[in-house]
Design a protein around this motif. Structure first.
Motif, PDB file in Angstrom:
ATOM      1  N   GLN A 132       1.936 -11.259 -12.311  1.00  0.00           N
ATOM      2  CA  GLN A 132       1.509 -10.458 -11.190  1.00  0.00           C
ATOM      3  C   GLN A 132       1.410  -8.999 -11.610  1.00  0.00           C
ATOM      4  O   GLN A 132       1.880  -8.617 -12.675  1.00  0.00           O
ATOM      5  N   VAL A 133       0.812  -8.177 -10.763  1.00  0.00           N
ATOM      6  CA  VAL A 133       0.603  -6.769 -11.063  1.00  0.00           C
ATOM      7  C   VAL A 133       1.522  -5.931 -10.191  1.00  0.00           C
ATOM      8  O   VAL A 133       1.771  -6.264  -9.026  1.00  0.00           O
ATOM      9  N   GLN A 134       2.041  -4.851 -10.754  1.00  0.00           N
ATOM     10  CA  GLN A 134       2.848  -3.886 -10.008  1.00  0.00           C
ATOM     11  C   GLN A 134       2.025  -2.624  -9.811  1.00  0.00           C
ATOM     12  O   GLN A 134       1.326  -2.180 -10.721  1.00  0.00           O
ATOM     13  N   LEU A 135       2.129  -2.048  -8.623  1.00  0.00           N
ATOM     14  CA  LEU A 135       1.309  -0.888  -8.247  1.00  0.00           C
ATOM     15  C   LEU A 135       2.199   0.250  -7.782  1.00  0.00           C
ATOM     16  O   LEU A 135       3.110   0.034  -6.965  1.00  0.00           O
ATOM     17  N   VAL A 136       1.930   1.456  -8.281  1.00  0.00           N
ATOM     18  CA  VAL A 136       2.696   2.638  -7.888  1.00  0.00           C
ATOM     19  C   VAL A 136       1.733   3.767  -7.554  1.00  0.00           C
ATOM     20  O   VAL A 136       0.996   4.235  -8.426  1.00  0.00           O
TER      21      VAL A 136
ATOM     22  N   CYS B 127      -3.126   5.399  -8.363  1.00  0.00           N
ATOM     23  CA  CYS B 127      -2.391   4.137  -8.262  1.00  0.00           C
ATOM     24  C   CYS B 127      -2.306   3.567  -9.680  1.00  0.00           C
ATOM     25  O   CYS B 127      -3.321   3.122 -10.228  1.00  0.00           O
ATOM     26  N   ALA B 128      -1.123   3.603 -10.251  1.00  0.00           N
ATOM     27  CA  ALA B 128      -0.909   3.094 -11.605  1.00  0.00           C
ATOM     28  C   ALA B 128      -0.536   1.624 -11.549  1.00  0.00           C
ATOM     29  O   ALA B 128       0.388   1.244 -10.824  1.00  0.00           O
ATOM     30  N   ALA B 129      -1.233   0.818 -12.321  1.00  0.00           N
ATOM     31  CA  ALA B 129      -0.995  -0.622 -12.336  1.00  0.00           C
ATOM     32  C   ALA B 129      -0.331  -1.036 -13.642  1.00  0.00           C
ATOM     33  O   ALA B 129      -0.627  -0.478 -14.706  1.00  0.00           O
ATOM     34  N   SER B 130       0.529  -2.016 -13.556  1.00  0.00           N
ATOM     35  CA  SER B 130       1.187  -2.552 -14.747  1.00  0.00           C
ATOM     36  C   SER B 130       1.462  -4.027 -14.544  1.00  0.00           C
ATOM     37  O   SER B 130       1.458  -4.529 -13.417  1.00  0.00           O
ATOM     38  N   GLY B 131       1.685  -4.704 -15.638  1.00  0.00           N
ATOM     39  CA  GLY B 131       2.086  -6.101 -15.580  1.00  0.00           C
ATOM     40  C   GLY B 131       1.017  -7.098 -15.949  1.00  0.00           C
ATOM     41  O   GLY B 131       1.309  -8.112 -16.564  1.00  0.00           O
ATOM     42  N   ARG B 132      -0.212  -6.849 -15.523  1.00  0.00           N
ATOM     43  CA  ARG B 132      -1.295  -7.764 -15.847  1.00  0.00           C
ATOM     44  C   ARG B 132      -2.542  -6.939 -16.183  1.00  0.00           C
ATOM     45  O   ARG B 132      -2.552  -5.730 -16.058  1.00  0.00           O
ATOM     46  N   THR B 133      -3.595  -7.620 -16.597  1.00  0.00           N
ATOM     47  CA  THR B 133      -4.836  -6.934 -16.954  1.00  0.00           C
ATOM     48  C   THR B 133      -5.469  -6.318 -15.710  1.00  0.00           C
ATOM     49  O   THR B 133      -5.893  -7.030 -14.799  1.00  0.00           O
ATOM     50  N   PHE B 134      -5.543  -4.997 -15.687  1.00  0.00           N
ATOM     51  CA  PHE B 134      -6.005  -4.282 -14.500  1.00  0.00           C
ATOM     52  C   PHE B 134      -7.418  -4.691 -14.101  1.00  0.00           C
ATOM     53  O   PHE B 134      -7.720  -4.850 -12.914  1.00  0.00           O
ATOM     54  N   SER B 135      -8.278  -4.881 -15.069  1.00  0.00           N
ATOM     55  CA  SER B 135      -9.671  -5.200 -14.768  1.00  0.00           C
ATOM     56  C   SER B 135      -9.842  -6.603 -14.184  1.00  0.00           C
ATOM     57  O   SER B 135     -10.946  -6.966 -13.762  1.00  0.00           O
ATOM     58  N   ASP B 136      -8.797  -7.372 -14.118  1.00  0.00           N
ATOM     59  CA  ASP B 136      -8.856  -8.689 -13.471  1.00  0.00           C
ATOM     60  C   ASP B 136      -8.815  -8.589 -11.953  1.00  0.00           C
ATOM     61  O   ASP B 136      -9.020  -9.591 -11.267  1.00  0.00           O
ATOM     62  N   TYR B 137      -8.547  -7.400 -11.414  1.00  0.00           N
ATOM     63  CA  TYR B 137      -8.302  -7.239  -9.985  1.00  0.00           C
ATOM     64  C   TYR B 137      -9.342  -6.360  -9.317  1.00  0.00           C
ATOM     65  O   TYR B 137      -9.643  -5.260  -9.800  1.00  0.00           O
TER      66      TYR B 137
ATOM     67  N   ALA C  26      -3.210  -9.540  -2.440  1.00  0.00           N
ATOM     68  CA  ALA C  26      -1.896 -10.156  -2.632  1.00  0.00           C
ATOM     69  C   ALA C  26      -0.833  -9.171  -3.075  1.00  0.00           C
ATOM     70  O   ALA C  26       0.362  -9.423  -2.894  1.00  0.00           O
ATOM     71  N   TYR C  27      -1.259  -8.046  -3.645  1.00  0.00           N
ATOM     72  CA  TYR C  27      -0.307  -7.109  -4.228  1.00  0.00           C
ATOM     73  C   TYR C  27      -0.518  -5.723  -3.632  1.00  0.00           C
ATOM     74  O   TYR C  27      -1.660  -5.261  -3.518  1.00  0.00           O
ATOM     75  N   TRP C  28       0.608  -5.084  -3.297  1.00  0.00           N
ATOM     76  CA  TRP C  28       0.572  -3.785  -2.634  1.00  0.00           C
ATOM     77  C   TRP C  28       1.563  -2.828  -3.274  1.00  0.00           C
ATOM     78  O   TRP C  28       2.641  -3.254  -3.728  1.00  0.00           O
ATOM     79  N   GLY C  29       1.205  -1.549  -3.273  1.00  0.00           N
ATOM     80  CA  GLY C  29       2.139  -0.531  -3.697  1.00  0.00           C
ATOM     81  C   GLY C  29       3.046  -0.113  -2.554  1.00  0.00           C
ATOM     82  O   GLY C  29       2.955  -0.642  -1.440  1.00  0.00           O
ATOM     83  N   GLN C  30       3.896   0.850  -2.836  1.00  0.00           N
ATOM     84  CA  GLN C  30       4.882   1.283  -1.840  1.00  0.00           C
ATOM     85  C   GLN C  30       4.341   2.369  -0.920  1.00  0.00           C
ATOM     86  O   GLN C  30       4.949   2.683   0.095  1.00  0.00           O
ATOM     87  N   GLY C  31       3.218   2.954  -1.287  1.00  0.00           N
ATOM     88  CA  GLY C  31       2.568   3.951  -0.445  1.00  0.00           C
ATOM     89  C   GLY C  31       2.886   5.374  -0.834  1.00  0.00           C
ATOM     90  O   GLY C  31       3.924   5.658  -1.437  1.00  0.00           O
ATOM     91  N   THR C  32       1.975   6.275  -0.476  1.00  0.00           N
ATOM     92  CA  THR C  32       2.174   7.706  -0.674  1.00  0.00           C
ATOM     93  C   THR C  32       1.737   8.415   0.604  1.00  0.00           C
ATOM     94  O   THR C  32       0.694   8.101   1.171  1.00  0.00           O
ATOM     95  N   GLN C  33       2.552   9.355   1.051  1.00  0.00           N
ATOM     96  CA  GLN C  33       2.308  10.025   2.334  1.00  0.00           C
ATOM     97  C   GLN C  33       1.298  11.156   2.174  1.00  0.00           C
ATOM     98  O   GLN C  33       1.435  12.002   1.286  1.00  0.00           O
TER      99      GLN C  33
END
Length: 127
Positions: free
Chosen positions: A1-5, A22-32, A115-122
């Motif tokens: 799965q991918v992690q998003l920040v 939004c920085a992605a990690s964990g999987r190939t970003f271009s797959d999403y 399916a995957y969401w970050g924690q958000g930025t205000q």
């Protein structure tokens, strides 16, 4: 799965600009396929912008067309949202999201497909 920040939010005067990342990690970003959503206090989450896996196709909510620009850098595993001409009604928590198993040209505008969401930025816009 991918992690998003997400990052880049803040306090800004009306008419100002910000660049959300939004920085992605964990999987190939271009797959999403990727998207941005926002949620203001007391309101439901709403779609803001979406971009295809290749970055070649985009879609925007009517309320942000001409003011916001979504982009991605697949080499840097990062999604961006340039927000210009900000209005007080843009005040919200902004979330990035990732959708898997989409064609390279598909843009996804409905939240349930992500399916995957970050924690958000205000983002707070002062009048």
């Amino acid at each position: 799965q991918v992690q998003l920040v997400e990052s880049g939010g803040g306090l800004v005067q009306a008419g100002g600009s910000l660049r959300l990342s939004c920085a992605a990690s964990g999987r190939t970003f271009s797959d999403y396929a990727m998207g941005w959503f926002r949620q203001a206090p007391g309101k439901e989450r709403e779609f803001v912008a979406a971009i295809s896996r290749s970055g070649g196709r985009t879609s925007y909510a009517d309320s942000v067309k001409g003011r916001f620009t979504i982009s991605r850098d697949n080499r840097k595993n990062t999604l961006y949202l340039q927000v210009n001409s900000l209005k007080p009604e843009d005040t919200a928590v902004y979330y990035c999201a990732a959708a898997a198993f989409k064609s390279i040209t598909t843009v996804v505008v409905t939240g349930v497909e992500y399916a995957y969401w970050g924690q958000g930025t205000q983002v707070t816009v002062l009048s």
